[in-house]
Design a protein around this motif. Structure first.
Motif, mmCIF file in Angstrom:
data_model
loop_
_atom_site.group_PDB
_atom_site.id
_atom_site.type_symbol
_atom_site.label_atom_id
_atom_site.label_comp_id
_atom_site.label_asym_id
_atom_site.label_seq_id
_atom_site.Cartn_x
_atom_site.Cartn_y
_atom_site.Cartn_z
ATOM 1 N N ALA A 51 11.804 -6.201 -5.306
ATOM 2 C CA ALA A 51 11.625 -7.525 -5.626
ATOM 3 C C ALA A 51 11.737 -8.540 -4.493
ATOM 4 N N THR A 52 10.738 -8.133 -3.435
ATOM 5 C CA THR A 52 10.712 -8.648 -2.139
ATOM 6 C C THR A 52 9.193 -9.202 -2.075
ATOM 7 N N PHE A 53 8.079 -8.868 -2.821
ATOM 8 C CA PHE A 53 6.808 -9.270 -2.922
ATOM 9 C C PHE A 53 6.601 -10.507 -2.790
ATOM 10 N N PRO A 54 5.753 -11.060 -1.660
ATOM 11 C CA PRO A 54 5.840 -12.516 -1.694
ATOM 12 C C PRO A 54 5.171 -13.509 -2.715
ATOM 13 N N VAL A 55 4.381 -12.739 -3.773
ATOM 14 C CA VAL A 55 3.799 -13.438 -4.805
ATOM 15 C C VAL A 55 4.130 -12.745 -6.002
ATOM 16 N N PRO A 56 4.254 -13.426 -7.257
ATOM 17 C CA PRO A 56 4.557 -12.841 -8.560
ATOM 18 C C PRO A 56 3.366 -11.637 -8.941
ATOM 19 N N VAL A 57 3.910 -10.683 -9.297
ATOM 20 C CA VAL A 57 3.013 -9.389 -9.636
ATOM 21 C C VAL A 57 3.154 -9.121 -11.327
ATOM 22 N N ILE A 58 2.046 -8.856 -11.888
ATOM 23 C CA ILE A 58 2.120 -8.675 -13.306
ATOM 24 C C ILE A 58 1.771 -7.311 -13.402
ATOM 25 N N ARG A 59 2.626 -6.547 -14.307
ATOM 26 C CA ARG A 59 2.435 -5.094 -14.492
ATOM 27 C C ARG A 59 1.913 -4.797 -15.834
#
Length: 103
Positions: A51-59
């Motif tokens: 949970a450290t990716f710098p932008v929101p991610v949609i699965r």
């Protein structure tokens, strides 16, 4: 070398421009996002798990999608003009509020 021949591979990844990122459309895949941000694909997956990716991610099923607008904001290229080379310095912190002692 004619106009249709790609440049020789130099071992360095191609630099992404704001126009190139915008041309991706509304969303892009995780591999492309990682390339833009300078991560390996494996590092990107590790960051998502932590949970450290710098932008929101949609699965979406087994695939990940990332908003191109979020990438542009992250790299400071969301304005219509060229982004500054470095982010602006943060404003100084406000002075602490001192309370009078009641006597």
């Amino acid at each position: 070398m004619d106009d249709t021949t790609p440049p020789p591979f130099t071992g360095e990844p191609a630099a992404w421009t704001a126009e190139g990122i915008r041309a991706l459309g509304a969303f892009t895949d995780l591999r492309t996002t990682a390339e833009i941000l300078g991560f390996t694909r494996n590092t990107a997956y590790e960051m998502i798990r932590a949970a450290t990716f710098p932008v929101p991610v949609i699965r979406a099923g087994t695939k990940y999608r990332v908003s191109v607008a979020a990438i542009l904001r992250l790299v400071h290229a969301d304005a219509d003009h060229a982004a500054p080379a470095t982010p602006a310095a943060a404003p100084p912190a406000p002075a602490p509020i001192r309370r009078r002692r009641s006597t």
